[in-house]
Each structure stands twice: as C-alpha cells, then as structure tokens.
Design an enzyme around this catalytic site. Structure first.
Site, mmCIF file in Angstrom:
data_model
loop_
_atom_site.group_PDB
_atom_site.id
_atom_site.type_symbol
_atom_site.label_atom_id
_atom_site.label_comp_id
_atom_site.label_asym_id
_atom_site.label_seq_id
_atom_site.Cartn_x
_atom_site.Cartn_y
_atom_site.Cartn_z
ATOM 1 N N PHE A 125 0.852 -1.190 0.000
ATOM 2 C CA PHE A 125 0.000 0.000 0.000
ATOM 3 C C PHE A 125 0.895 1.251 0.000
ATOM 4 O O PHE A 125 1.844 1.328 0.793
ATOM 5 C CB PHE A 125 -0.938 -0.012 1.210
ATOM 6 C CG PHE A 125 -1.976 1.063 1.129
ATOM 7 C CD1 PHE A 125 -3.077 0.911 0.290
ATOM 8 C CD2 PHE A 125 -1.848 2.238 1.841
ATOM 9 C CE1 PHE A 125 -4.031 1.919 0.175
ATOM 10 C CE2 PHE A 125 -2.800 3.248 1.738
ATOM 11 C CZ PHE A 125 -3.891 3.085 0.902
ATOM 12 N N ASP A 194 1.530 -4.740 8.364
ATOM 13 C CA ASP A 194 0.349 -3.892 8.246
ATOM 14 C C ASP A 194 -0.859 -4.828 8.131
ATOM 15 O O ASP A 194 -0.987 -5.584 7.153
ATOM 16 C CB ASP A 194 0.484 -2.996 7.006
ATOM 17 C CG ASP A 194 -0.684 -2.020 6.861
ATOM 18 O OD1 ASP A 194 -1.762 -2.281 7.437
ATOM 19 O OD2 ASP A 194 -0.520 -1.013 6.147
ATOM 20 N N TYR A 219 -11.107 1.625 10.556
ATOM 21 C CA TYR A 219 -12.343 1.978 9.834
ATOM 22 C C TYR A 219 -12.776 0.961 8.788
ATOM 23 O O TYR A 219 -13.784 1.152 8.134
ATOM 24 C CB TYR A 219 -12.210 3.370 9.183
ATOM 25 C CG TYR A 219 -10.926 3.620 8.406
ATOM 26 C CD1 TYR A 219 -10.740 3.077 7.138
ATOM 27 C CD2 TYR A 219 -9.915 4.403 8.941
ATOM 28 C CE1 TYR A 219 -9.581 3.315 6.429
ATOM 29 C CE2 TYR A 219 -8.739 4.644 8.233
ATOM 30 C CZ TYR A 219 -8.580 4.095 6.973
ATOM 31 O OH TYR A 219 -7.416 4.320 6.286
ATOM 32 N N LYS A 220 -12.010 -0.115 8.626
ATOM 33 C CA LYS A 220 -12.355 -1.108 7.605
ATOM 34 C C LYS A 220 -13.241 -2.189 8.243
ATOM 35 O O LYS A 220 -14.383 -1.938 8.583
ATOM 36 C CB LYS A 220 -11.088 -1.680 6.980
ATOM 37 C CG LYS A 220 -10.239 -0.639 6.246
ATOM 38 C CD LYS A 220 -8.977 -1.285 5.710
ATOM 39 C CE LYS A 220 -8.009 -0.270 5.121
ATOM 40 N NZ LYS A 220 -8.476 0.339 3.877
ATOM 41 N N ARG A 368 -13.060 -3.971 -6.858
ATOM 42 C CA ARG A 368 -12.910 -4.667 -5.563
ATOM 43 C C ARG A 368 -14.275 -4.815 -4.907
ATOM 44 O O ARG A 368 -15.056 -3.856 -4.831
ATOM 45 C CB ARG A 368 -12.028 -3.868 -4.609
ATOM 46 C CG ARG A 368 -10.577 -3.848 -4.912
ATOM 47 C CD ARG A 368 -9.743 -3.362 -3.726
ATOM 48 N NE ARG A 368 -10.302 -2.229 -3.009
ATOM 49 C CZ ARG A 368 -9.739 -1.649 -1.948
ATOM 50 N NH1 ARG A 368 -8.605 -2.134 -1.465
ATOM 51 N NH2 ARG A 368 -10.286 -0.621 -1.357
HETATM 52 C C1 LIG Z 1 -2.905 -1.507 3.796
HETATM 53 C C2 LIG Z 1 -3.233 -0.131 4.209
HETATM 54 N N1 LIG Z 1 -2.410 0.516 5.056
HETATM 55 C C3 LIG Z 1 -2.665 1.787 5.470
HETATM 56 C C4 LIG Z 1 -3.782 2.462 5.018
HETATM 57 C C5 LIG Z 1 -4.010 3.891 5.420
HETATM 58 O O1 LIG Z 1 -4.145 4.017 6.757
HETATM 59 P P1 LIG Z 1 -4.334 5.453 7.464
HETATM 60 O O2 LIG Z 1 -5.223 6.272 6.596
HETATM 61 O O3 LIG Z 1 -4.979 5.090 8.789
HETATM 62 O O4 LIG Z 1 -3.016 6.044 7.650
HETATM 63 C C6 LIG Z 1 -4.675 1.808 4.158
HETATM 64 C C7 LIG Z 1 -5.876 2.514 3.695
HETATM 65 O O5 LIG Z 1 -6.657 2.051 2.911
HETATM 66 C C8 LIG Z 1 -4.384 0.498 3.741
HETATM 67 O O6 LIG Z 1 -5.194 -0.138 2.900
#
Ligand SMILES: Cc1ncc(COP(=O)(O)O)c(C=O)c1O
Length: 409
Positions: A125, A194, A219-220, A368
């Site tokens: 990501f 992560d 939030y997911k 997705r």
């Molecule tokens: C794998 C992954 N890591 C980190 C994030 C972003 O996290 P944050 O906005 O809390 O920094 C996302 C957001 O979709 C994600 O999919």
C-alpha cells in the site's frame, strides 16, 4: 451452478445472520465496500449520542477519569489484541495507520544499530512505502522496495526491518505471516506487519508467529467509522527497548507530572503521542465489541463461502464479458475481498454504484468487492451479480457520466 433456492437456503441456515440487524444498511443497497469503510453499527450511533450528551455534555473534563476516557486507547487495544493473537498490554489504539507504521519503523531502526535498510515489496500500500521514504530522508536509512519474488533473497545483514501488508489491498492475496516472519528473524531483521485488511477479516496470530511490530486500520472491517483511529502492536519483549520517536506528552511515564524531560512509559503506553479522539475511539469500541461477539472461525468460514459464491456467479453469469479473477482462487490464500479485472473496470463500477451496488475501483483495471460476513447475506451476492449482469447487457458503462473520475472512489 448454485441456484437462487440454494442461496436462500444458505441464508436460512446462516448462524451469523442475526448480526446484520446491528448495522445501519440503507434499504435496497448492496454494500460491498466494508474493506474500505465499514457500515455504521447501530450501537455506535447510540454510544456517540450518549457520550456527547452525558460524558462530554454533563461530565465535561471530569469524564477523562469518571467515564474512563483516559484508559480507552489501552482498553480498546486489549480488545483488538484478541482479534490478532496478541496479549494484554501489547496493542494500543492511537493515531492513523501511517503514523503508527512510522513509529514502528523508527523504533526498529533504532533497535538494529549497524543495519540501515528498510525492506518492502512493490505493490505494498503506497502509504507504507511513503512512510519508509520519509523516515529514510530523516535518518539516512535506505528503503529497498523489491519485487515480491525477490523478498526472501533480499533479507541480508543490512536489513533492519522488513515491512509488508499481510493482505494485499489490490488482490487480497495473503502473505504467509509466520513463514516470512521466521525468514526475517533468521536473517536478523525485525518485522512490521500492516494488518489493515486482515484485522476482523482473516485469522492472525501475532504471538505464535513471534511478530515484532504490527499496525492496522480501525475503519475497515472493525467498522469503527470514517477516520477511526488505528492500532499499533509492539511485542511485549521489545517494549522496554523500542523507543517512540514521536515522544509526545501522553507517552511519558507520568504525563500529569508535567516533567520537562521526556521519560517514556515502560510499556505500550509510550506509543501514545497526544490526546486521543474520544468520540471516534468510543465508536470504534462498539465495532470491535460486535466483532468479538461473533465466532471468529464461523466468520472466516462464511466469508470464504460468500467469496466463492461471488467468484462462481461472476464466472457463470458474466461468461464472455471480459472479467478475470485478480484474487487467489484458493480460500486460504484470499483475504476479505474479491478483486476482478476488467478493461472498463472504472466505468463498470460507477454504473454498478448507480444501481445500488457499492464496491470500489483500484486502477488500472480492478473492481474490488469487500466481503464482510458480519452483515452480508448470500442473497446480497446474488443481487450484486444480477445487477452487474444488467450493467453489462445494457452496456451502461459506456455512458459518459460513468467515465468521469472523482477524487475519492
Ligand atoms: C494496507 C493499508 N495501510 C494503510 C492504510 C491507510 O491508513 P491510514 O489512513 O490510517 O493512515 C490503508 C488505507 O486504505 C491500507 O489499505
């Protein structure tokens, strides 16, 4: 081919079906984006109303103590710990995933003198790679981002920390967390996972895998609400030696002593930085509590069955329409969403949204579909594919309004 009657029978036999009533889901909408933003748990709405009226409204500043606000980051962290195979005092809710990853990587670099590389893979990501790049600019450490098939071969004596996303945000492919952690440790590197697409979606056992650091989104699949705070895990064995680079006042061992010299909390508390967002935190707690009420193995089983059904129905009902599966076929290798490729993926997703099926699009060509077993029915999957077939038959995706790019999808 699975028939509608069989699908109705699956819903009738679903032991988790009762959880759907705990969510606010607009009538007629098929919500397949819980991997990006989970829907509203009805209890969260009630909790926020109560917290604003009683705790903030009446209790005012006393509520830090009387309503337990000050303990909420650790209390909710302990709850999330149960979903990822961590122990009490190893998880804290704080900040965003990006910031927490920065803290983990900075700690790992400091703990590995003589090693200067942060290793990751292309396709991770972007924020994870960006945080590595920012930290490299500050510290002089080096980022190495290699093709996935070069990861293990790149684990040499220069690598301080390997950081990966457990479930890939595009394909939903699951990394073998235990095996990769072992390989990194064998090479003397630490690991930071992560878990944004894993927590609440796929089984994770951090302790048995000996993971050093982890982070993830609230939030997911935790259904914590837009911008819900994230979590950070630091293995207990590292806590005393892992410095928190963001040495804010709430990470001090005695924040209310107002000492002018920073002395870290001895445990996970050092990874607090500033004042936590209480309204968001307490909404997240409702999402986490709801998830903890469900049998985790049953959830994963239902998620696999829903995903298999989606893959099967797209395969049979959309044959010859240009779709190919971008996620692994095997249940055990696929996380909490199903990704499908199509050359006109963006416009198809826009047309599908206009028909009340919400998924999302990741360029250049991936549709997705988030599969959240806590509130989805097998009938929802059938309905989504039925509407997709209509979009394709009518060639609705050709319409200009479905080809205009928005800034957030
Ligand atoms: C794998 C992954 N890591 C980190 C994030 C972003 O996290 P944050 O906005 O809390 O920094 C996302 C957001 O979709 C994600 O999919």
């Amino acid at each position: 081919m699975t028939t509608l009657a069989q699908i109705e029978a699956m819903d009738a036999a679903d032991a988790l079906a009762g959880f759907r009533a705990h969510f606010h889901l607009p009538a007629g909408l098929v919500y397949l984006d819980g991997n990006s933003l989970g829907p509203l748990p009805i209890r969260a709405q009630a909790r926020i109303a109560q917290v604003t009226a009683r705790e903030w409204g009446d209790g005012l500043i006393n509520s830090w103590e009387t309503a337990g606000w000050i303990d909420a980051p650790a209390r909710i962290g302990d709850k999330i710990a149960r979903l990822i195979g961590a122990g009490k005092g190893e998880v804290l809710v704080a900040d965003s995933t990006s910031i927490n990853l920065f803290k983990c990587l900075a700690a790992a670099l400091a703990m590995q003198p003589g090693r200067t590389v942060m290793l990751s893979e292309s396709g991770n990501f972007p924020t994870d790679l960006y945080m590595m790049q920012g930290l490299a600019g500050l510290t002089g450490a080096r980022c190495e981002v290699v093709q996935p098939d070069r990861l293990l071969a790149s684990l040499d004596a220069s690598v301080a920390v390997l950081t990966l996303t457990h479930v890939n945000y595009r394909s939903a492919a699951i990394h073998d967390l235990a095996a990769i952690t072992r390989a990194a440790h064998d090479a003397g590197a630490l690991v930071a996972w992560d878990l944004s697409h894993s927590v609440g979606a796929v089984p994770v056992d951090l302790e048995s895998a000996g993971v050093d650091f982890a982070v993830g989104c609230g939030y997911k699949f935790l259904n914590g609400g837009p911008g819900a705070p994230a979590f950070i895990y630091v293995a207990r064995r590292h806590q005393a030696a892992a410095p928190s680079v963001l040495s804010g006042w709430l990470g001090h061992r005695e924040p209310f002593a107002f000492d002018e010299t920073y002395q870290p909390d001895p445990g996970i508390g050092r990874f607090r930085c500033g004042t936590p967002p209480i309204l968001s935190l307490l909404a997240l707690e409702e999402g986490v509590d709801l998830l903890l009420e469900a049998d985790q193995a049953a959830l994963r089983g239902k998620q696999s069955a829903l995903s298999r059904l989606l893959i099967e129905l797209i395969g049979s009902h959309c044959e010859g329409m240009g779709f190919t599966l971008a996620s692994p076929h095997e249940d055990e290798l696929r996380g909490g969403h199903v990704s499908i490729r199509h050359a006109h993926g963006f416009a198809i997703m826009q047309a599908l949204k206009a028909r009340g099926v919400i998924g999302d699009f990741r360029g250049p060509d991936i549709l997705r579909f988030g599969i959240a077993p806590l509130y989805l029915r097998f009938g929802d999957i059938y309905e989504a594919v039925t509407r997709l077939v209509r979009v394709m038959r009518e060639e609705a995706w050709r319409r200009p309004e479905f080809n205009r790019r928005a800034s957030v999808t």
